[in-house]
Write an enzyme that holds these catalytic residues in place. Sequence first.
Site, mmCIF file in Angstrom:
data_model
loop_
_atom_site.group_PDB
_atom_site.id
_atom_site.type_symbol
_atom_site.label_atom_id
_atom_site.label_comp_id
_atom_site.label_asym_id
_atom_site.label_seq_id
_atom_site.Cartn_x
_atom_site.Cartn_y
_atom_site.Cartn_z
ATOM 1 C CE LYS A 13 -2.018 -1.162 3.922
ATOM 2 N NZ LYS A 13 -1.332 -2.443 4.179
ATOM 3 N NE ARG A 88 -4.339 -1.524 9.717
ATOM 4 C CZ ARG A 88 -3.273 -0.982 9.114
ATOM 5 N NH1 ARG A 88 -3.258 0.295 8.804
ATOM 6 N NH2 ARG A 88 -2.240 -1.717 8.816
ATOM 7 N NE ARG A 127 7.139 -2.504 6.428
ATOM 8 C CZ ARG A 127 5.806 -2.423 6.518
ATOM 9 N NH1 ARG A 127 5.103 -1.951 5.502
ATOM 10 N NH2 ARG A 127 5.200 -2.849 7.603
ATOM 11 N NE ARG A 160 6.274 -0.301 10.468
ATOM 12 C CZ ARG A 160 5.112 -0.371 9.818
ATOM 13 N NH1 ARG A 160 5.015 0.146 8.593
ATOM 14 N NH2 ARG A 160 4.074 -0.950 10.355
ATOM 15 N NE ARG A 171 2.019 -5.039 11.558
ATOM 16 C CZ ARG A 171 3.093 -4.888 10.780
ATOM 17 N NH1 ARG A 171 4.242 -5.406 11.150
ATOM 18 N NH2 ARG A 171 3.003 -4.206 9.670
HETATM 19 P P1 ADP Z 1 1.321 -1.746 7.483
HETATM 20 O O1 ADP Z 1 1.929 -0.844 6.442
HETATM 21 O O2 ADP Z 1 2.225 -2.877 7.823
HETATM 22 O O3 ADP Z 1 -0.045 -2.181 7.095
HETATM 23 P P2 ADP Z 1 0.827 0.641 9.026
HETATM 24 O O4 ADP Z 1 2.055 1.464 8.970
HETATM 25 O O5 ADP Z 1 -0.290 1.009 8.122
HETATM 26 O O6 ADP Z 1 1.227 -0.906 8.826
HETATM 27 O O7 ADP Z 1 0.259 0.603 10.504
HETATM 28 C C1 ADP Z 1 1.101 0.293 11.590
HETATM 29 C C2 ADP Z 1 0.258 0.129 12.853
HETATM 30 O O8 ADP Z 1 -0.419 1.356 13.155
HETATM 31 C C3 ADP Z 1 -0.854 -0.910 12.775
HETATM 32 O O9 ADP Z 1 -0.385 -2.226 13.048
HETATM 33 C C4 ADP Z 1 -1.812 -0.406 13.850
HETATM 34 O O10 ADP Z 1 -1.348 -0.734 15.141
HETATM 35 C C5 ADP Z 1 -1.704 1.099 13.679
HETATM 36 N N1 ADP Z 1 -2.717 1.605 12.736
HETATM 37 C C6 ADP Z 1 -2.499 2.099 11.491
HETATM 38 N N2 ADP Z 1 -3.668 2.439 10.910
HETATM 39 C C7 ADP Z 1 -4.646 2.142 11.797
HETATM 40 C C8 ADP Z 1 -6.065 2.236 11.796
HETATM 41 N N3 ADP Z 1 -6.735 2.703 10.723
HETATM 42 N N4 ADP Z 1 -6.730 1.832 12.898
HETATM 43 C C9 ADP Z 1 -6.098 1.366 13.970
HETATM 44 N N5 ADP Z 1 -4.764 1.226 14.050
HETATM 45 C C10 ADP Z 1 -4.036 1.614 12.973
HETATM 46 P P1 ADP Z 2 2.127 -1.909 3.195
HETATM 47 O O1 ADP Z 2 2.136 -0.399 3.219
HETATM 48 O O2 ADP Z 2 0.930 -2.477 2.527
HETATM 49 O O3 ADP Z 2 2.365 -2.504 4.546
HETATM 50 P P2 ADP Z 2 4.724 -1.651 1.849
HETATM 51 O O4 ADP Z 2 4.464 -0.756 0.694
HETATM 52 O O5 ADP Z 2 5.428 -1.077 3.013
HETATM 53 O O6 ADP Z 2 3.346 -2.373 2.294
HETATM 54 O O7 ADP Z 2 5.533 -2.936 1.308
HETATM 55 C C1 ADP Z 2 5.941 -3.979 2.191
HETATM 56 C C2 ADP Z 2 7.335 -4.473 1.779
HETATM 57 O O8 ADP Z 2 7.233 -5.183 0.541
HETATM 58 C C3 ADP Z 2 8.348 -3.356 1.545
HETATM 59 O O9 ADP Z 2 9.603 -3.809 1.947
HETATM 60 C C4 ADP Z 2 8.291 -3.118 0.032
HETATM 61 O O10 ADP Z 2 9.531 -2.636 -0.479
HETATM 62 C C5 ADP Z 2 7.985 -4.515 -0.491
HETATM 63 N N1 ADP Z 2 7.104 -4.514 -1.679
HETATM 64 C C6 ADP Z 2 6.110 -3.657 -1.987
HETATM 65 N N2 ADP Z 2 5.500 -3.984 -3.144
HETATM 66 C C7 ADP Z 2 6.129 -5.110 -3.586
HETATM 67 C C8 ADP Z 2 5.961 -5.949 -4.750
HETATM 68 N N3 ADP Z 2 5.005 -5.694 -5.664
HETATM 69 N N4 ADP Z 2 6.781 -7.010 -4.874
HETATM 70 C C9 ADP Z 2 7.729 -7.273 -3.944
HETATM 71 N N5 ADP Z 2 7.943 -6.524 -2.841
HETATM 72 C C10 ADP Z 2 7.146 -5.457 -2.659
#
Ligand code: ADP
Ligand code: ADP
Length: 216
Positions: A13, A88, A127, A160, A171
């Site tokens: 994302k 979420r 990541r 992270r 998660r």
């Molecule tokens: P990821 O990219 O791995 O999906 P995020 O950076 O979006 O993780 O979110 C990290 C953490 O922040 C989540 O595991 C949660 O604890 C919190 N968080 C993010 N967005 C939300 C939301 N919309 N509602 C509740 N908690 C959230």
């Molecule tokens: P999210 O915000 O959904 O948690 P991220 O954009 O942070 O996801 O991506 C999670 C990890 O996977 C990062 O290390 C990123 O560089 C890698 N990644 C993202 N898109 C791809 C893809 N299409 N193929 C392989 N690795 C990816």
Amino acid sequence: MNIVLMGPPGAGKGTQAEVMARNLFVPHISTGDIFRANIKAGTELGRLANQYISKGDLVPDEVTMAMIKDRLAEEDCAKGFILDGLPRTIGQADALAEILAEQGKKLDFVVNIDVPIEKLIERLSGRRVCRNCSQTYHMVNNPPVEAGVCDECGGELYQRADDSEETIKNRLDVYLAQSAPLIEYYQDKGVLFSINGDQAINKVLTDVGRGLGQNW
Ligand code: ADP
Ligand code: ADP
Ligand code: ZN
């Protein structure tokens, strides 16, 4: 264009939202980034949110929605936004619809990035994120030119705390229990399209663009 990007943790994302925001000239609003900025700055919100984030649980809906309501009221959202990481829960989705209605807005698209659960552990554990500008990398799939250094700003890359294997498992459970039902929720509203996120980053971007009617 008002867009929500959905998908499990590690789906890509943040990676997609960065480029989409640049192409569409709208802000990329990542709830995770906002929480992490608050944790770093030592604010009250940061202290509260960190109790949940460190365990891989969701920050309570009231806290999260109060934060996002303020953010969406900012001027840069007037021409659109990309919401990454919210809603979420079904409760957040209902609350978001209310906030947007108050502002005379609605969602144009909900993009669901679909990646098989078993691929996500590898994505999340590899990541790395820039301490300075939040740009995201992957040790294998998308490494920086120089190890440990951000291509964009020269900042230091870090892992992270919630990208540890233990927290990742929770998660993913939380995603399946609380967030996955949103797929049907938005399908029923007729605004959702799903794309295959298990492809190269550029290919995913092309598919997202096609769904949005953008030829980038
Ligand atoms: P990821 O990219 O791995 O999906 P995020 O950076 O979006 O993780 O979110 C990290 C953490 O922040 C989540 O595991 C949660 O604890 C919190 N968080 C993010 N967005 C939300 C939301 N919309 N509602 C509740 N908690 C959230
Ligand atoms: P999210 O915000 O959904 O948690 P991220 O954009 O942070 O996801 O991506 C999670 C990890 O996977 C990062 O290390 C990123 O560089 C890698 N990644 C993202 N898109 C791809 C893809 N299409 N193929 C392989 N690795 C990816
Ligand atoms: Zn950087």
